[in-house]
Design a protein around this motif. Structure first.
Motif, PDB file in Angstrom:
ATOM      1  N   GLY A 218       0.794  -1.217   0.000  1.00 32.53           N
ATOM      2  CA  GLY A 218       0.000   0.000   0.000  1.00 32.53           C
ATOM      3  C   GLY A 218       0.829   1.272   0.000  1.00 32.53           C
ATOM      4  N   ILE A 219       0.148   2.387  -0.233  1.00 31.22           N
ATOM      5  CA  ILE A 219       0.804   3.698  -0.325  1.00 31.22           C
ATOM      6  C   ILE A 219       1.090   4.239   1.082  1.00 31.22           C
ATOM      7  CG2 ILE A 219       0.436   6.128  -0.970  1.00 31.22           C
ATOM      8  CD1 ILE A 219      -1.144   5.099  -3.383  1.00 31.22           C
ATOM      9  N   TYR A 220       2.247   4.887   1.232  1.00 29.87           N
ATOM     10  CA  TYR A 220       2.589   5.629   2.443  1.00 29.87           C
ATOM     11  C   TYR A 220       3.385   6.848   2.007  1.00 29.87           C
ATOM     12  CZ  TYR A 220       7.471   4.089   2.178  1.00 29.87           C
ATOM     13  OH  TYR A 220       8.756   3.880   1.772  1.00 29.87           O
ATOM     14  N   THR A 251       7.022   3.886   6.690  1.00 31.51           N
ATOM     15  CA  THR A 251       7.782   4.778   7.560  1.00 31.51           C
ATOM     16  C   THR A 251       7.770   4.256   8.990  1.00 31.51           C
ATOM     17  OG1 THR A 251       7.101   6.636   6.178  1.00 31.51           O
ATOM     18  CG2 THR A 251       8.050   7.162   8.327  1.00 31.51           C
ATOM     19  N   GLY A 252       8.931   4.308   9.632  1.00 31.14           N
ATOM     20  CA  GLY A 252       9.057   3.810  10.996  1.00 31.14           C
ATOM     21  C   GLY A 252       8.753   4.887  12.021  1.00 31.14           C
ATOM     22  N   ASN A 288      -2.462   6.190   6.113  1.00 30.05           N
ATOM     23  CA  ASN A 288      -2.289   5.261   4.989  1.00 30.05           C
ATOM     24  C   ASN A 288      -1.870   3.871   5.466  1.00 30.05           C
ATOM     25  OD1 ASN A 288      -2.973   7.125   3.002  1.00 30.05           O
ATOM     26  ND2 ASN A 288      -0.880   7.871   2.787  1.00 30.05           N
ATOM     27  N   SER A 289      -0.930   3.830   6.379  1.00 32.96           N
ATOM     28  CA  SER A 289      -0.430   2.543   6.879  1.00 32.96           C
ATOM     29  C   SER A 289      -1.492   1.824   7.699  1.00 32.96           C
ATOM     30  CB  SER A 289       0.839   2.754   7.713  1.00 32.96           C
ATOM     31  OG  SER A 289       1.855   3.378   6.942  1.00 32.96           O
ATOM     32  N   ARG A 290      -2.213   2.567   8.540  1.00 33.42           N
ATOM     33  CA  ARG A 290      -3.281   1.949   9.333  1.00 33.42           C
ATOM     34  C   ARG A 290      -4.398   1.420   8.437  1.00 33.42           C
ATOM     35  NH1 ARG A 290      -6.425   4.602  12.173  1.00 33.42           N
ATOM     36  NH2 ARG A 290      -5.793   6.738  11.684  1.00 33.42           N
ATOM     37  N   THR A 291      -4.707   2.186   7.394  1.00 36.19           N
ATOM     38  CA  THR A 291      -5.745   1.758   6.450  1.00 36.19           C
ATOM     39  C   THR A 291      -5.338   0.461   5.770  1.00 36.19           C
ATOM     40  OG1 THR A 291      -6.456   4.033   6.062  1.00 36.19           O
ATOM     41  CG2 THR A 291      -7.039   2.417   4.376  1.00 36.19           C
TER      42      THR A 291
END
Length: 308
Positions: A218-220, A251-252, A288-291
């Motif tokens: 996915g996108i981030y 991303t961390g 974005n990452s959670r999605t």
């Protein structure tokens, strides 16, 4: 006694004293003396961290991220370890000068943050670790959004923590949930692109959990695209018990923490896998990452429970 004989003995005594003096002086030169081999230039970088340094000496350490380690006493006669460490990332490097007491308390810390983004904020944040423990650094200062810099700084402190001899035994998520006597049993791998593996967790022969290796792309960071791989731990009735990170390419730092805060929230609320889609989370940020993670969980629920 004849005068010549007296003079002869005097000459011998003077010779002996001179020889003895030379030997004593040589012994001082040959005996390592603390501070003699540590120049003032080397010590200058530590001067702002500790009010007074005495009895300085070299300390053995494994070179790598850490480039120098010294030991000294401070004005309270407490032992202080002094570290100089540097680590690079894709945006430059970070150098940290740290003074640590024997119990792991950070007595002083300074950072030279050579990063193309957020250098000043990162420096302020990292230097706020003063007074906390080297293995669990904390600060009241709000963390900047440059997670790559914070990850680098924390990696440096982790290395210093190891060198300092403070190594905490970390339980795996399975040990936390099921104790150390659990066993794993591999199951047939589902023939699906986004579910890479499946195993069960047993204690004394009883199945306590099912673990699914799920992945998603996915996108981030607005337009970059990368994958996240997780093991999702479910009870036999499909309640979410926790998640194990396998590979995380988004991303961390703070963003990554938000994602795992979301997963912890699901576990704490005892959400069943079929309820993820309608669950309203209190966690914000890293949208974005959670999605993506939510979509991965919904896909897993469709596989387990059926549905479109």
């Amino acid at each position: 006694m004849k005068k010549d004989t007296v003079n002869k003995y005097l000459v011998i005594l003077i010779y002996l004293f001179v020889t003895l003096g030379v030997l004593i002086g040589a012994s001082f030169l040959l005996t390592p003396v603390k501070n003699n081999n540590i120049s003032k230039e080397r010590l200058k970088k530590y001067s702002g961290l500790v009010s007074e340094l005495k009895d300085l000496e070299e300390t053995e350490f494994e070179k790598g991220i850490i480039t120098e380690k010294l030991q000294a006493k401070n004005s309270d006669n407490k032992t202080v370890s002094l570290y100089d460490a540097t680590l690079a990332n894709g945006y430059g490097d970070i150098q940290m000068i740290v003074a640590v007491l024997e119990d792991g308390t950070i007595l002083g810390i300074s950072a030279n943050v050579n990063q193309s983004i957020g250098a000043s904020l990162t420096k302020t944040y990292v230097e706020g670790y003063k007074g906390s423990k080297i293995n669990q650094p904390t600060t009241e200062i709000t963390a900047p959004t440059v997670s790559f810099s914070l990850d680098t700084a924390n990696a440096i402190l982790e290395e210093i923590s190891k060198s300092h001899g403070i190594v905490e035994e970390k339980l795996t998520i399975y040990e936390e949930l099921f104790g150390k006597d659990y066993t794993e049993e591999a199951q047939t791998k589902p023939d699906l692109e986004n579910i890479k593996g499946y195993k069960t967790i047993l204690v004394n022969g009883e199945v306590l959990a099912h673990v699914y290796h799920i992945t998603g792309l996915g996108i981030y960071n607005e337009q970059e695209k990368a994958s996240i791989d997780l093991n999702i731990i479910l009870s036999p009735d499909y309640t979410i018990l926790g998640a194990e990170e396998l590979e995380y390419k988004h991303t961390g730092g703070g963003f990554k923490k938000k994602v795992f805060a979301y997963l912890d929230e699901l576990a704490d609320a005892k959400v069943k896998i079929g309820e993820v889609e309608t669950f309203v989370s209190d966690v914000t940020g890293a949208t974005n990452s959670r999605t993506l993670v939510k979509e991965m969980l919904v896909e897993l629920s469709k596989f387990l429970l059926g549905g479109e």
